[in-house]
Design a protein around this motif. Structure first.
Motif, mmCIF file in Angstrom:
data_model
loop_
_atom_site.group_PDB
_atom_site.id
_atom_site.type_symbol
_atom_site.label_atom_id
_atom_site.label_comp_id
_atom_site.label_asym_id
_atom_site.label_seq_id
_atom_site.Cartn_x
_atom_site.Cartn_y
_atom_site.Cartn_z
ATOM 1 N N GLU A 39 0.851 -1.192 0.000
ATOM 2 C CA GLU A 39 0.000 0.000 0.000
ATOM 3 C C GLU A 39 0.891 1.248 0.000
ATOM 4 O O GLU A 39 1.626 1.493 0.951
ATOM 5 C CB GLU A 39 -0.892 0.013 1.234
ATOM 6 C CG GLU A 39 -1.805 1.234 1.295
ATOM 7 C CD GLU A 39 -2.643 1.269 2.557
ATOM 8 O OE1 GLU A 39 -3.361 2.263 2.760
ATOM 9 O OE2 GLU A 39 -2.582 0.302 3.349
ATOM 10 N N ARG A 128 -8.561 -0.507 4.267
ATOM 11 C CA ARG A 128 -8.496 0.755 3.546
ATOM 12 C C ARG A 128 -9.794 1.505 3.821
ATOM 13 O O ARG A 128 -10.870 1.068 3.415
ATOM 14 C CB ARG A 128 -8.326 0.514 2.043
ATOM 15 C CG ARG A 128 -7.003 -0.147 1.698
ATOM 16 C CD ARG A 128 -6.978 -0.548 0.236
ATOM 17 N NE ARG A 128 -5.679 -1.142 -0.092
ATOM 18 C CZ ARG A 128 -4.752 -0.545 -0.795
ATOM 19 N NH1 ARG A 128 -4.952 0.676 -1.242
ATOM 20 N NH2 ARG A 128 -3.619 -1.143 -1.062
ATOM 21 N N ARG A 134 -9.611 1.811 -2.080
ATOM 22 C CA ARG A 134 -10.122 0.446 -2.261
ATOM 23 C C ARG A 134 -10.372 0.161 -3.743
ATOM 24 O O ARG A 134 -10.101 -0.929 -4.228
ATOM 25 C CB ARG A 134 -11.401 0.263 -1.448
ATOM 26 C CG ARG A 134 -11.187 0.253 0.048
ATOM 27 C CD ARG A 134 -12.385 -0.340 0.776
ATOM 28 N NE ARG A 134 -13.602 0.406 0.503
ATOM 29 C CZ ARG A 134 -14.009 1.454 1.230
ATOM 30 N NH1 ARG A 134 -13.286 1.862 2.278
ATOM 31 N NH2 ARG A 134 -15.137 2.084 0.940
ATOM 32 N N LYS A 137 -7.096 -0.447 -5.615
ATOM 33 C CA LYS A 137 -6.537 -1.765 -5.379
ATOM 34 C C LYS A 137 -7.078 -2.774 -6.380
ATOM 35 O O LYS A 137 -6.378 -3.708 -6.799
ATOM 36 C CB LYS A 137 -6.867 -2.200 -3.937
ATOM 37 C CG LYS A 137 -6.436 -3.605 -3.591
ATOM 38 C CD LYS A 137 -4.933 -3.759 -3.573
ATOM 39 C CE LYS A 137 -4.532 -5.151 -3.119
ATOM 40 N NZ LYS A 137 -3.067 -5.354 -3.170
ATOM 41 N N GLN A 253 -0.585 3.209 -7.042
ATOM 42 C CA GLN A 253 -0.981 1.873 -6.638
ATOM 43 C C GLN A 253 0.136 0.896 -6.980
ATOM 44 O O GLN A 253 0.830 1.056 -7.993
ATOM 45 C CB GLN A 253 -2.286 1.454 -7.324
ATOM 46 C CG GLN A 253 -2.763 0.060 -6.982
ATOM 47 C CD GLN A 253 -3.000 -0.136 -5.498
ATOM 48 O OE1 GLN A 253 -3.504 0.776 -4.834
ATOM 49 N NE2 GLN A 253 -2.610 -1.262 -4.954
#
Length: 558
Positions: A39, A128, A134, A137, A253
């Motif tokens: 992350e 998250r 989110r 991801k 990301q």
């Protein structure tokens, strides 16, 4: 006007004192203190002075995804001026645990400042809270594909990095490159192509964004490493613009991908004695420029390994030299290309042979072995012997029953049939001569000639054109096929270069380009190289006209 100028000067001095009179500080902050694996989060170092350079700490246990990002601002509020500078990095953790980030440092006016330390907790299951994060991801994933599951030592593998994008993603990059031991790694150049496919009931873009060529040098198992790939994902902010259109932003990301395991097999036993490590689909070629020479000609032999194989470690075999020739140190040439098909191209040695005797000479047979990855066995290439015939009447022949293993015996030639014997007794002059007056006269004449060179030029109107005279000398030497014609050409070039302040032993392309344009400089260097080569290796008669024409064209520009 004078009062206004003085007032502005006083204000500037006061503001300067306020700005730099305050204590300098350096602080560290992070966007999150608890993060998940892979992350991204931001580390920022901020100072309130415009002096000094911020030196970030070592990010051990972390990988820098992007940065540094620098920003600065200055504010004046109620007559007080303040400034602020910051430097930021996007980083990601490599493993779980609690880590303390060392302080950043900065030196200001001889004083060294340190920031505060940061304590960061990394958990695999950290939640998250941000909806945009989110979604980021789930926006893309990466797979690594290997071209083969098992290869031999020296056989190439291509790793293809394929991303599946469910949302717009930009700036895909590998932030943790494969780290293999005893492996050649080469990034391949290729045009990125994408396709639209249905993945898990969703439309996605499949993009091959990177390709690496891997060439293992030792047996074992390659792969199993987990790499990290970063990208900027476009996500909605939850707000709308003036036209009620949703606003978006790009957030960093990181995705992970594991290199598939590839078995590296050792080469089979039973390798031939002349095997030197060549692996692939290869050929050995021996090219001879001419097999019959007459006059003052030389021979060029090229020994080349070509095809597809491990050219990074492959060695070209040496030429088995024929007798009866002077063989000069070879010139090395190569042309190697890296692609998805492996490593292709060639390596070669180019030998120059100058005949020393008249007769027929054998270039011996050659054998060279390599491992063929297609047939999976050792193969031997044989090159048959070749015969070189030298018919130059100016060279001595070879006596019969001579194997040329030692010094080759030359023919004994009779210089003059009238010579019968050599007298061995001392020769005495019948009379004595007085050489002193003649010696004195010669010394006086030499002194007068030496003084004459300092006398003023009597006929200034008849200035000799040195360029034309030198050109005529060279042309005359080539027309008459003089043995030292190339030496005459070299002397003319040296004469012209010295007038430009360049001595022959100092000739380099950079020095010539200071006086002439680049094409002319290159032509001068080639001519000098041909002239030097002609002193060791005779030049074919057909090349004389070409070299003389080249000299005449260059001479006009010199």
């Amino acid at each position: 006007m004078k009062k206004i100028g003085k007032l502005l000067l006083v204000c500037a001095v006061l503001l300067h004192g306020v700005a730099f009179g305050q204590n300098a500080t350096l602080t560290a902050s992070c966007s999150k203190t608890t993060v998940g694996l892979n992350e991204p989060f931001r580390i920022t170092f901020t100072t309130n002075t415009r002096k000094g350079t911020i030196t970030p700490p070592s990010f051990d246990k972390f990988i820098v995804v992007s940065g540094p990002y620098q920003s600065s601002q200055t504010q004046i509020i109620n007559g007080r001026m303040s400034s602020q500078r910051s430097i930021a990095y996007e980083i990601v953790a490599q493993e779980e645990g609690v880590f303390t980030l060392p302080p950043a440092k900065m030196k200001v006016s001889g004083q060294e400042l340190e920031s505060n330390r940061l304590k960061i907790t990394v958990k695999a299951g950290a939640k998250r809270n941000n909806r945009a994060e989110r979604k980021a991801k789930e926006s893309f994933n990466v797979r690594i594909l290997a071209s083969k599951k098992s290869v031999y030592v020296g056989e190439p593998i291509v790793l293809k990095f394929r991303a599946t994008l469910f949302d717009p993603v930009r700036d895909l990059s590998i932030i943790q490159a494969p780290n293999f031991e005893n492996v050649l790694q080469q990034q391949l150049e290729f045009k990125q192509e994408s396709t639209r496919e249905v993945v898990g009931n969703k439309m996605a873009t499949v993009l091959d964004f990177d390709k690496r060529l891997i060439l293992p040098n030792k047996p074992g198992t390659l792969g199993g490493q987990e790499l990290k790939i970063s990208g900027q994902v476009q996500v909605p902010t939850g707000r709308r613009d003036f036209f009620n259109m949703p606003l978006t932003k790009f957030v960093p990301q990181v995705a992970t991908a594991k290199i598939p395991a590839v078995k590296i097999k050792p080469l089979p036993e039973g390798a031939p004695e002349d095997f030197q490590g060549g692996v692939g689909e290869l050929k050995l070629v021996r090219e001879i420029s001419r097999k019959e020479v007459s006059g003052s000609e030389s021979i060029t032999i090229k020994l080349r390994v070509e095809g597809a194989g491990n050219f990074n470690t492959l060695e070209v075999p040496e030429l088995i030299q024929p007798e009866g020739f002077d063989v000069y140190d070879p010139k090395y040439n190569e042309n190697i290309r890296y692609s998805e098909r492996g490593i292709r191209g060639y390596k070669e040695y180019e030998y120059l042979l100058v005949p020393q005797y008249r007769g027929s000479f054998i270039v011996p047979e050659m054998q060279w072995s390599y491992f063929n990855t297609r047939t999976e066995r050792y193969e031997t290439i044989s090159i048959a012997a070749d015969t070189l015939n030298v018919e130059n009447p100016a060279l001595s022949g070879v006596q019969e029953n001579s194997d040329l293993e030692g010094a080759v015996k030359r023919e004994v030639k009779t210089i003059d049939d009238d010579i019968r014997y050599l007298q061995d007794h001392r020769f005495e002059a019948e009379g004595k001569s007085n050489l002193y007056p003649w010696t004195l006269a010669l010394l006086v004449l030499a002194g007068l000639l030496w003084l004459w060179q300092f006398a003023p030029e009597r006929r200034q109107g008849q200035k000799v054109n040195w360029k034309k005279s030198q050109l005529k000398i060279v042309q005359k030497a080539f027309d008459a096929q003089e043995e030292q014609r190339y030496g005459t050409m070299l002397n003319a070039l040296e004469f012209a270069l010295v007038k430009k302040g360049i001595h022959l032993e100092q000739v380099r392309l950079e020095a010539l380009e200071n006086v002439y344009d680049t094409p002319t400089a290159n032509r001068i260097l080639r001519l000098i190289e041909h002239c030097n080569m002609a002193q060791y290796a005779p030049i074919a008669a057909s090349e004389n006209v070409h070299h003389l024409t080249e000299f005449e064209e260059v001479w006009e520009q010199i």
